[in-house]
Scaffold this motif. Structure first.
Motif, PDB file in Angstrom:
ATOM      1  N   UNK A   1     -69.479   2.321  34.405  1.00  0.00           N
ATOM      2  CA  UNK A   1     -69.720   2.977  35.691  1.00  0.00           C
ATOM      3  C   UNK A   1     -68.434   3.618  36.196  1.00  0.00           C
ATOM      4  N   UNK A   2     -67.311   2.948  36.017  1.00  0.00           N
ATOM      5  CA  UNK A   2     -66.019   3.520  36.407  1.00  0.00           C
ATOM      6  C   UNK A   2     -65.747   4.808  35.622  1.00  0.00           C
ATOM      7  N   UNK A   3     -66.032   4.784  34.333  1.00  0.00           N
ATOM      8  CA  UNK A   3     -65.861   6.000  33.516  1.00  0.00           C
ATOM      9  C   UNK A   3     -66.770   7.127  34.008  1.00  0.00           C
ATOM     10  N   UNK A   4     -68.017   6.788  34.317  1.00  0.00           N
ATOM     11  CA  UNK A   4     -68.960   7.797  34.804  1.00  0.00           C
ATOM     12  C   UNK A   4     -68.513   8.369  36.146  1.00  0.00           C
ATOM     13  N   UNK A   5     -67.992   7.522  37.018  1.00  0.00           N
ATOM     14  CA  UNK A   5     -67.519   7.977  38.322  1.00  0.00           C
ATOM     15  C   UNK A   5     -66.326   8.924  38.146  1.00  0.00           C
TER      16      UNK A   5
ATOM     17  N   UNK B   1     -67.508  12.206  36.991  1.00  0.00           N
ATOM     18  CA  UNK B   1     -68.137  12.980  38.067  1.00  0.00           C
ATOM     19  C   UNK B   1     -67.084  13.654  38.947  1.00  0.00           C
ATOM     20  N   UNK B   2     -65.968  12.985  39.148  1.00  0.00           N
ATOM     21  CA  UNK B   2     -64.879  13.552  39.956  1.00  0.00           C
ATOM     22  C   UNK B   2     -64.152  14.696  39.248  1.00  0.00           C
ATOM     23  N   UNK B   3     -64.092  14.654  37.931  1.00  0.00           N
ATOM     24  CA  UNK B   3     -63.234  15.580  37.181  1.00  0.00           C
ATOM     25  C   UNK B   3     -63.435  17.053  37.528  1.00  0.00           C
ATOM     26  N   UNK B   4     -64.636  17.611  37.456  1.00  0.00           N
ATOM     27  CA  UNK B   4     -64.763  19.046  37.758  1.00  0.00           C
ATOM     28  C   UNK B   4     -64.413  19.389  39.208  1.00  0.00           C
ATOM     29  N   UNK B   5     -64.682  18.465  40.110  1.00  0.00           N
ATOM     30  CA  UNK B   5     -64.364  18.682  41.525  1.00  0.00           C
ATOM     31  C   UNK B   5     -62.850  18.698  41.712  1.00  0.00           C
ATOM     32  N   UNK B   6     -62.179  17.718  41.114  1.00  0.00           N
ATOM     33  CA  UNK B   6     -60.729  17.625  41.254  1.00  0.00           C
ATOM     34  C   UNK B   6     -60.000  18.693  40.453  1.00  0.00           C
ATOM     35  N   UNK B   7     -60.608  19.147  39.357  1.00  0.00           N
ATOM     36  CA  UNK B   7     -60.009  20.257  38.587  1.00  0.00           C
ATOM     37  C   UNK B   7     -59.830  21.484  39.478  1.00  0.00           C
TER      38      UNK B   7
ATOM     39  N   UNK C   1     -57.654  12.291  38.836  1.00  0.00           N
ATOM     40  CA  UNK C   1     -58.240  11.239  39.663  1.00  0.00           C
ATOM     41  C   UNK C   1     -57.169  10.329  40.268  1.00  0.00           C
ATOM     42  N   UNK C   2     -56.182   9.833  39.487  1.00  0.00           N
ATOM     43  CA  UNK C   2     -55.134   9.012  40.102  1.00  0.00           C
ATOM     44  C   UNK C   2     -54.308   9.776  41.146  1.00  0.00           C
ATOM     45  N   UNK C   3     -54.080  11.058  40.923  1.00  0.00           N
ATOM     46  CA  UNK C   3     -53.363  11.866  41.918  1.00  0.00           C
ATOM     47  C   UNK C   3     -54.185  11.973  43.201  1.00  0.00           C
ATOM     48  N   UNK C   4     -55.483  12.149  43.073  1.00  0.00           N
ATOM     49  CA  UNK C   4     -56.363  12.228  44.246  1.00  0.00           C
ATOM     50  C   UNK C   4     -56.309  10.923  45.040  1.00  0.00           C
ATOM     51  N   UNK C   5     -56.377   9.778  44.354  1.00  0.00           N
ATOM     52  CA  UNK C   5     -56.301   8.492  45.037  1.00  0.00           C
ATOM     53  C   UNK C   5     -54.976   8.353  45.775  1.00  0.00           C
ATOM     54  N   UNK C   6     -53.904   8.804  45.156  1.00  0.00           N
ATOM     55  CA  UNK C   6     -52.583   8.766  45.788  1.00  0.00           C
ATOM     56  C   UNK C   6     -52.548   9.653  47.028  1.00  0.00           C
TER      57      UNK C   6
ATOM     58  N   UNK D   1     -69.579  15.732  47.864  1.00  0.00           N
ATOM     59  CA  UNK D   1     -70.037  16.143  46.529  1.00  0.00           C
ATOM     60  C   UNK D   1     -70.290  14.923  45.649  1.00  0.00           C
ATOM     61  N   UNK D   2     -69.437  13.926  45.747  1.00  0.00           N
ATOM     62  CA  UNK D   2     -69.630  12.700  44.962  1.00  0.00           C
ATOM     63  C   UNK D   2     -70.853  11.940  45.469  1.00  0.00           C
ATOM     64  N   UNK D   3     -71.024  11.891  46.773  1.00  0.00           N
ATOM     65  CA  UNK D   3     -72.211  11.239  47.335  1.00  0.00           C
ATOM     66  C   UNK D   3     -73.474  11.868  46.757  1.00  0.00           C
ATOM     67  N   UNK D   4     -73.530  13.189  46.722  1.00  0.00           N
ATOM     68  CA  UNK D   4     -74.704  13.877  46.160  1.00  0.00           C
ATOM     69  C   UNK D   4     -74.894  13.543  44.689  1.00  0.00           C
ATOM     70  N   UNK D   5     -73.790  13.443  43.947  1.00  0.00           N
ATOM     71  CA  UNK D   5     -73.872  13.143  42.519  1.00  0.00           C
ATOM     72  C   UNK D   5     -74.443  11.751  42.256  1.00  0.00           C
ATOM     73  N   UNK D   6     -74.209  10.815  43.167  1.00  0.00           N
ATOM     74  CA  UNK D   6     -74.705   9.448  42.957  1.00  0.00           C
ATOM     75  C   UNK D   6     -76.218   9.343  43.140  1.00  0.00           C
ATOM     76  N   UNK D   7     -76.779  10.218  43.948  1.00  0.00           N
ATOM     77  CA  UNK D   7     -78.207  10.207  44.251  1.00  0.00           C
ATOM     78  C   UNK D   7     -78.655   8.840  44.797  1.00  0.00           C
ATOM     79  N   UNK D   8     -77.784   8.239  45.614  1.00  0.00           N
ATOM     80  CA  UNK D   8     -78.079   6.948  46.218  1.00  0.00           C
ATOM     81  C   UNK D   8     -78.022   7.091  47.732  1.00  0.00           C
ATOM     82  N   UNK D   9     -78.531   6.087  48.426  1.00  0.00           N
ATOM     83  CA  UNK D   9     -78.488   6.110  49.891  1.00  0.00           C
ATOM     84  C   UNK D   9     -77.096   5.675  50.370  1.00  0.00           C
TER      85      UNK D   9
END
Length: 151
Positions: free
Chosen positions: A22-26, A29-35, A41-46, A118-126
């Motif tokens: 799940x961590x890999x999938x998450x 999912x972030x990669x194209x957005x952060x690109x 991803x680690x830079x974004x978290x920082x 964008x990530x919220x939409x990708x999860x398709x969860x409430x």
């Protein structure tokens, strides 16, 4: 006689694999957005840490990310090369390195404001499911860290 719990033995039954995959999938999912932002991803978290509270030490950033300072330093050097942060030695204690956002780093926050949606939409969860999941994972991480600290 006490009854023994039968623990799962197959890969798909393992909690560790569910978390790992799940961590890999998450991250995927972030990669194209952060690109689009030019961030990993680690830079974004920082950057999230710095957008919350600017002018923090490398040690504080490492602690928030659950990493050691040696892992965080190369990532900070890349953010500095991109012009988003500056690294400054402490005046009272030169061993401390403070990280501050530049004007470009502050401006990037505005550019990145749509990432969570964008990530919220990708999860398709409430929202309720995701909040509960985050809280449960945070609790699990705390419990695991506590058990490791007592070893």
């Amino acid at each position: 006689m006490t009854q023994r719990t039968a623990f799962p033995v197959t890969l798909d039954e393992q909690l560790c694999f569910a978390l790992y995959s799940t961590s890999l999938a998450m991250t995927k999912a972030y990669k194209p957005i952060l690109d689009r932002l030019g961030l990993t991803y680690p830079q974004y978290l920082t950057m999230l840490i710095l957008w919350e509270s600017d002018d923090v030490t490398v040690k504080d950033i490492a602690a928030r990310l659950n990493l050691d300072s040696a892992t965080v330093t190369p990532l900070l050097k890349r953010l500095e090369a991109q012009g988003y942060i500056e690294r400054l030695r402490g005046t009272e204690d030169e061993r401390l390195v403070f990280i501050r956002l530049t004007k470009s780093g502050v401006a990037l926050k505005r550019t990145a404001r749509d990432v969570p949606g964008e990530i919220f939409c990708a999860t398709q969860q409430t929202p309720e499911f995701l909040t509960r999941l985050r809280d449960d994972l945070t609790k699990l991480r705390g419990t695991l860290n506590d058990s490791l600290d007592h070893d």
